[in-house]
Design a protein around this motif. Structure first.
Motif, PDB file in Angstrom:
ATOM      1  N   LEU A 107       0.827  -1.197   0.000  1.00 54.28           N
ATOM      2  CA  LEU A 107       0.000   0.000   0.000  1.00 54.28           C
ATOM      3  C   LEU A 107       0.864   1.251   0.000  1.00 54.28           C
ATOM      4  CD1 LEU A 107      -2.789   1.306   0.179  1.00 54.28           C
ATOM      5  CD2 LEU A 107      -2.664   1.080   2.671  1.00 54.28           C
ATOM      6  N   ALA A 108       1.941   1.232   0.763  1.00 58.26           N
ATOM      7  CA  ALA A 108       2.823   2.411   0.815  1.00 58.26           C
ATOM      8  C   ALA A 108       3.461   2.670  -0.545  1.00 58.26           C
ATOM      9  CB  ALA A 108       3.899   2.200   1.877  1.00 58.26           C
ATOM     10  N   PHE A 109       3.903   1.598  -1.206  1.00 58.77           N
ATOM     11  CA  PHE A 109       4.514   1.788  -2.519  1.00 58.77           C
ATOM     12  C   PHE A 109       3.483   2.225  -3.558  1.00 58.77           C
ATOM     13  CE2 PHE A 109       8.079  -0.591  -0.800  1.00 58.77           C
ATOM     14  CZ  PHE A 109       9.158   0.049  -1.403  1.00 58.77           C
ATOM     15  N   ALA A 110       2.253   1.752  -3.427  1.00 56.26           N
ATOM     16  CA  ALA A 110       1.212   2.193  -4.352  1.00 56.26           C
ATOM     17  C   ALA A 110       0.915   3.678  -4.161  1.00 56.26           C
ATOM     18  CB  ALA A 110      -0.055   1.358  -4.134  1.00 56.26           C
ATOM     19  N   GLN A 111       0.843   4.106  -2.890  1.00 56.69           N
ATOM     20  CA  GLN A 111       0.612   5.521  -2.631  1.00 56.69           C
ATOM     21  C   GLN A 111       1.786   6.372  -3.112  1.00 56.69           C
ATOM     22  OE1 GLN A 111      -0.145   5.659   1.550  1.00 56.69           O
ATOM     23  NE2 GLN A 111      -2.254   4.908   1.387  1.00 56.69           N
ATOM     24  N   GLN A 112       2.998   5.843  -2.944  1.00 57.30           N
ATOM     25  CA  GLN A 112       4.163   6.589  -3.406  1.00 57.30           C
ATOM     26  C   GLN A 112       4.169   6.720  -4.926  1.00 57.30           C
ATOM     27  OE1 GLN A 112       7.841   4.783  -2.267  1.00 57.30           O
ATOM     28  NE2 GLN A 112       9.100   6.465  -3.014  1.00 57.30           N
ATOM     29  N   GLY A 113       3.780   5.642  -5.625  1.00 54.80           N
ATOM     30  CA  GLY A 113       3.710   5.716  -7.081  1.00 54.80           C
ATOM     31  C   GLY A 113       2.639   6.679  -7.560  1.00 54.80           C
ATOM     32  N   LEU A 114       1.488   6.728  -6.860  1.00 57.88           N
ATOM     33  CA  LEU A 114       0.428   7.664  -7.232  1.00 57.88           C
ATOM     34  C   LEU A 114       0.866   9.109  -7.017  1.00 57.88           C
ATOM     35  CD1 LEU A 114      -2.467   8.155  -8.140  1.00 57.88           C
ATOM     36  CD2 LEU A 114      -3.198   7.866  -5.757  1.00 57.88           C
ATOM     37  N   SER A 115       1.550   9.359  -5.900  1.00 58.56           N
ATOM     38  CA  SER A 115       2.011  10.721  -5.639  1.00 58.56           C
ATOM     39  C   SER A 115       3.044  11.161  -6.666  1.00 58.56           C
ATOM     40  CB  SER A 115       2.582  10.811  -4.224  1.00 58.56           C
ATOM     41  OG  SER A 115       3.713   9.955  -4.096  1.00 58.56           O
ATOM     42  N   GLN A 116       3.936  10.255  -7.047  1.00 53.68           N
ATOM     43  CA  GLN A 116       4.914  10.606  -8.071  1.00 53.68           C
ATOM     44  C   GLN A 116       4.250  10.865  -9.415  1.00 53.68           C
ATOM     45  OE1 GLN A 116       7.781   7.460  -8.146  1.00 53.68           O
ATOM     46  NE2 GLN A 116       8.830   8.150  -6.271  1.00 53.68           N
ATOM     47  N   ALA A 117       3.214  10.103  -9.734  1.00 57.33           N
ATOM     48  CA  ALA A 117       2.487  10.342 -10.989  1.00 57.33           C
ATOM     49  C   ALA A 117       1.806  11.708 -10.978  1.00 57.33           C
ATOM     50  CB  ALA A 117       1.472   9.231 -11.215  1.00 57.33           C
ATOM     51  N   LEU A 118       1.225  12.099  -9.843  1.00 52.38           N
ATOM     52  CA  LEU A 118       0.581  13.419  -9.751  1.00 52.38           C
ATOM     53  C   LEU A 118       1.611  14.534  -9.884  1.00 52.38           C
ATOM     54  CD1 LEU A 118      -1.989  12.753  -6.859  1.00 52.38           C
ATOM     55  CD2 LEU A 118      -2.466  12.996  -9.308  1.00 52.38           C
ATOM     56  N   ILE A 119       2.777  14.348  -9.285  1.00 54.40           N
ATOM     57  CA  ILE A 119       3.828  15.363  -9.390  1.00 54.40           C
ATOM     58  C   ILE A 119       4.280  15.514 -10.841  1.00 54.40           C
ATOM     59  CG2 ILE A 119       6.189  15.901  -8.742  1.00 54.40           C
ATOM     60  CD1 ILE A 119       5.631  14.624  -6.016  1.00 54.40           C
ATOM     61  N   MET A 120       4.464  14.415 -11.526  1.00 54.79           N
ATOM     62  CA  MET A 120       4.894  14.482 -12.921  1.00 54.79           C
ATOM     63  C   MET A 120       3.819  15.130 -13.798  1.00 54.79           C
ATOM     64  SD  MET A 120       6.746  10.753 -13.351  1.00 54.79           S
ATOM     65  CE  MET A 120       7.018  11.037 -15.080  1.00 54.79           C
ATOM     66  N   ALA A 121       2.545  14.823 -13.534  1.00 54.13           N
ATOM     67  CA  ALA A 121       1.463  15.436 -14.316  1.00 54.13           C
ATOM     68  C   ALA A 121       1.396  16.933 -14.079  1.00 54.13           C
ATOM     69  CB  ALA A 121       0.140  14.774 -13.953  1.00 54.13           C
ATOM     70  N   ARG A 122       1.581  17.356 -12.834  1.00 51.84           N
ATOM     71  CA  ARG A 122       1.566  18.778 -12.533  1.00 51.84           C
ATOM     72  C   ARG A 122       2.718  19.500 -13.233  1.00 51.84           C
ATOM     73  NH1 ARG A 122       2.118  20.377  -6.363  1.00 51.84           N
ATOM     74  NH2 ARG A 122       4.213  19.583  -6.818  1.00 51.84           N
ATOM     75  N   GLU A 123       3.902  18.861 -13.243  1.00 53.50           N
ATOM     76  CA  GLU A 123       5.051  19.477 -13.914  1.00 53.50           C
ATOM     77  C   GLU A 123       4.807  19.604 -15.415  1.00 53.50           C
ATOM     78  OE1 GLU A 123       8.391  17.116 -12.912  1.00 53.50           O
ATOM     79  OE2 GLU A 123       8.604  17.914 -10.861  1.00 53.50           O
ATOM     80  N   GLN A 124       4.176  18.625 -16.009  1.00 57.67           N
ATOM     81  CA  GLN A 124       3.883  18.690 -17.438  1.00 57.67           C
ATOM     82  C   GLN A 124       2.862  19.788 -17.740  1.00 57.67           C
ATOM     83  OE1 GLN A 124       2.686  14.795 -18.693  1.00 57.67           O
ATOM     84  NE2 GLN A 124       4.745  13.915 -18.464  1.00 57.67           N
ATOM     85  N   ILE A 125       1.869  19.951 -16.863  1.00 55.32           N
ATOM     86  CA  ILE A 125       0.873  21.003 -17.075  1.00 55.32           C
ATOM     87  C   ILE A 125       1.527  22.381 -16.973  1.00 55.32           C
ATOM     88  CG2 ILE A 125      -1.200  22.066 -16.111  1.00 55.32           C
ATOM     89  CD1 ILE A 125      -2.116  19.262 -15.308  1.00 55.32           C
ATOM     90  N   VAL A 126       2.434  22.543 -15.985  1.00 55.09           N
ATOM     91  CA  VAL A 126       3.111  23.836 -15.835  1.00 55.09           C
ATOM     92  C   VAL A 126       3.975  24.131 -17.055  1.00 55.09           C
ATOM     93  CG1 VAL A 126       4.862  25.036 -14.476  1.00 55.09           C
ATOM     94  CG2 VAL A 126       3.042  23.736 -13.324  1.00 55.09           C
ATOM     95  N   ARG A 127       4.651  23.138 -17.581  1.00 58.01           N
ATOM     96  CA  ARG A 127       5.463  23.346 -18.775  1.00 58.01           C
ATOM     97  C   ARG A 127       4.621  23.717 -19.984  1.00 58.01           C
ATOM     98  NH1 ARG A 127       9.236  17.939 -18.117  1.00 58.01           N
ATOM     99  NH2 ARG A 127      10.422  18.642 -16.272  1.00 58.01           N
ATOM    100  N   ALA A 128       3.457  23.052 -20.080  1.00 55.17           N
ATOM    101  CA  ALA A 128       2.586  23.350 -21.235  1.00 55.17           C
ATOM    102  C   ALA A 128       2.037  24.774 -21.149  1.00 55.17           C
ATOM    103  CB  ALA A 128       1.454  22.340 -21.305  1.00 55.17           C
ATOM    104  N   LEU A 129       1.678  25.210 -19.926  1.00 51.22           N
ATOM    105  CA  LEU A 129       1.127  26.557 -19.793  1.00 51.22           C
ATOM    106  C   LEU A 129       2.206  27.622 -20.008  1.00 51.22           C
ATOM    107  CD1 LEU A 129      -1.269  26.059 -16.744  1.00 51.22           C
ATOM    108  CD2 LEU A 129      -1.894  26.286 -19.149  1.00 51.22           C
ATOM    109  N   SER A 130       3.420  27.322 -19.536  1.00 51.00           N
ATOM    110  CA  SER A 130       4.500  28.301 -19.679  1.00 51.00           C
ATOM    111  C   SER A 130       4.977  28.456 -21.121  1.00 51.00           C
ATOM    112  CB  SER A 130       5.667  27.935 -18.776  1.00 51.00           C
ATOM    113  OG  SER A 130       6.203  26.667 -19.153  1.00 51.00           O
ATOM    114  N   SER A 131       4.846  27.396 -21.900  1.00 50.19           N
ATOM    115  CA  SER A 131       5.242  27.466 -23.291  1.00 50.19           C
ATOM    116  C   SER A 131       4.173  28.145 -24.139  1.00 50.19           C
ATOM    117  CB  SER A 131       5.527  26.079 -23.823  1.00 50.19           C
ATOM    118  OG  SER A 131       4.357  25.257 -23.783  1.00 50.19           O
TER     119      SER A 131
END
Length: 241
Positions: free
Chosen positions: A217-241
């Motif tokens: 469960l801990a590793f699943a939560q860690q993977g979900l949090s990392q996926a959300l962080i990566m998605a947020r970074e991609q959205i910020v890059r898309a908006l900044s470009s």
């Protein structure tokens, strides 16, 4: 008046020397049988007398673990700091404590001895005992009497640091009883039948979490949090470009 010389007559006397002939010895040729003729002639090495080899002690599995340096850990015990009752323990092929009844009696004597002692190492019942008191928990490591205390201290510290990583620096009686499976898994990853397997607390903690539902469960939560962080970074890059 002149005297005429008297003529001297030389007579040769022939002396006959008779030599007695020595008797000729009779040499008897031995009869060699077929079995004797086929056997090789004795050499100098065959006449050498060899001393018997020294007897080699036969070692059973129990005696092998007594002297072999690999089997240096004899037990890992976690007791309640209030009354000395057992929380969990592992004994490794210990012929002096073969039954649970003798083990519990030993734990009572050990707790009574260490409750009045100020040091963290002592010789007790032919064991080198290293222990630490953490909150309301007493943790004991039993080693053979010939073992190096520095090595035993390293093993004990590794186990305690592993519990600290697993329980977020909150090691007490409640955490150990609630997550007893994780404590036992940490013991198995650290020591196997008295042999030290690993001395890195981070590696042991990661292996324990992989083998428990809480770890999945801990590793699943860690993977979900990392996926959300990566998605947020991609959205910020898309908006900044």
């Amino acid at each position: 008046m002149s005297r005429s010389p008297t003529p001297i007559t030389t007579m040769s006397s022939s002396r006959t020397t008779s030599t007695a002939a020595a008797p000729t010895p009779t040499v008897s040729t031995p009869t060699v049988s077929a079995s004797t003729a086929s056997s090789p002639a004795p050499t100098a090495a065959s006449s050498t007398t060899f001393l018997p080899a020294a007897p080699v002690a036969k070692l059973t599995s129990g005696s092998r673990e007594e002297w072999c340096p690999l089997y240096c850990i004899k037990g890992l015990v976690v007791l309640d700091g209030a009354d000395g009752s057992r929380l969990c323990c592992k004994y490794y092929s210990n012929p002096t404590l073969p039954t649970p009844k003798e083990q519990k009696a030993f734990e009572k004597r050990l707790f009574s001895k260490t409750s009045r002692a100020s040091s963290e190492i002592l010789l007790f019942d032919n064991f080198v005992v290293l222990y630490k008191i953490i909150g309301d928990v007493n943790i004991y490591l039993l080693g053979s009497i010939e073992e190096n205390e520095l090595l035993l201290s390293s093993v004990l510290n590794t186990f305690i640091e592993t519990l600290m990583l697993l329980f977020k620096n909150q090691v007490d009686k409640r955490m150990i009883t609630d997550y007893l499976d994780m404590v036992l898994l940490a013991m198995e990853e650290l020591i196997d039948n008295g042999v030290i397997l690993e001395c890195d607390p981070a590696i042991i903690a990661s292996r324990v979490t992989l083998r428990t539902p809480e770890g999945d469960l801990a590793f699943a939560q860690q993977g979900l949090s990392q996926a959300l962080i990566m998605a947020r970074e991609q959205i910020v890059r898309a908006l900044s470009s």
